[in-house]
Design an enzyme around this catalytic site. Structure first.
Site, PDB file in Angstrom:
ATOM      1  CB  CYS A  52      -0.923  -0.041   1.208  1.00  0.00           C
ATOM      2  SG  CYS A  52      -1.754   1.506   1.586  1.00  0.00           S
ATOM      3  CB  CYS A  63       0.447   1.644   4.124  1.00  0.00           C
ATOM      4  SG  CYS A  63      -1.309   1.273   4.003  1.00  0.00           S
TER       5      CYS A  63
END
Length: 232
Positions: free
Chosen positions: A160, A163
């Site tokens: 991600c 992230c």
């Protein structure tokens, strides 16, 4: 003038009729519509563009795996029929969006992308029921957030992009704010049971608890400054 308008209308109708299939392009649709489209399509071509490891852990029934991040995506799609619909998905939508653009470039004219990826599919309750528990249970999680201190839980994944941007300052805050808040990072791929039970369908997702109750929730990227403001 009237004749010209009628003539142009006829030409437009003929053009759209002859090119209707090619003009369909791609569509991004929600999990329910994606499921219904698949069910209504004979022998649907379902393309999972995640990694083989992700695919082996769980996937939509009858899907084939062609890794978008691999070296043979184009070769892997050669067996697909360009004249028929293709249903594309990944984990949360990022890779499938890139894959759809490539499929259009290759000449595929009717492509459906699963909005939000398989995370949204799972959250919508469309996955096959499984007795297998992957990672933390909801019971264990509830014990984890039951604390006298504030508890911040960050659901993330290694793949991600947002992230990854948030990881450095969240890990830094884990140490800096340890006296006032417990910060916990949970890998979504290693806690699939929990993700499904909590209906978490986007990454990153952050939840702030006070006395075991959710006081704030955020999905998507958040800056360090904004995060610190929420914790205070």
């Amino acid at each position: 003038m009237k004749f010209s308008s009628i003539f142009l209308s006829i030409i437009s109708f003929v053009f759209l009729s002859c090119n209707g299939q090619a003009s369909k392009g791609s569509q991004t649709i929600d999990a329910k519509a994606f499921s219904e489209k698949i069910a209504a399509t004979p022998n649907p071509q379902i393309l999972d563009v995640r990694t083989p490891a992700e695919f082996s852990s769980d996937h939509i029934d009858k899907a084939v795996n062609v890794d978008w991040l691999g070296d043979s995506f184009v070769a892997g799609t050669e067996k697909l029929d360009k004249t028929k619909p293709v249903f594309v998905y990944c984990k949360s939508g990022g890779r499938s969006q890139s894959a759809v653009a490539k499929l259009e470039e290759l000449g595929f004219t009717n492509v459906y992308q699963l909005q939000g990826g398989i995370l949204k599919w799972d959250a919508a309750g469309l996955s096959k029921p499984s007795n297998k528990i992957t990672g933390m249970t909801l019971q264990d999680y509830n014990k984890l957030v039951d604390s006298d201190k504030k508890v911040l839980v960050s659901f993330y994944a290694e793949w991600c992009a947002p992230c990854k941007k948030m990881t450095p300052y969240i890990t830094k805050m884990q140490t800096e704010l340890a006296d006032t808040v417990t910060i916990i990072r949970l890998d979504a791929d290693k806690n699939k049971t929990l993700m499904t039970e909590m209906k978490i369908s986007e990454l990153p997702t952050i939840l702030l608890y006070e006395k075991a109750a959710v006081k704030w929730r955020k999905s998507g990227f958040i800056s360090e400054e904004e995060l610190r403001e929420q914790i205070q």
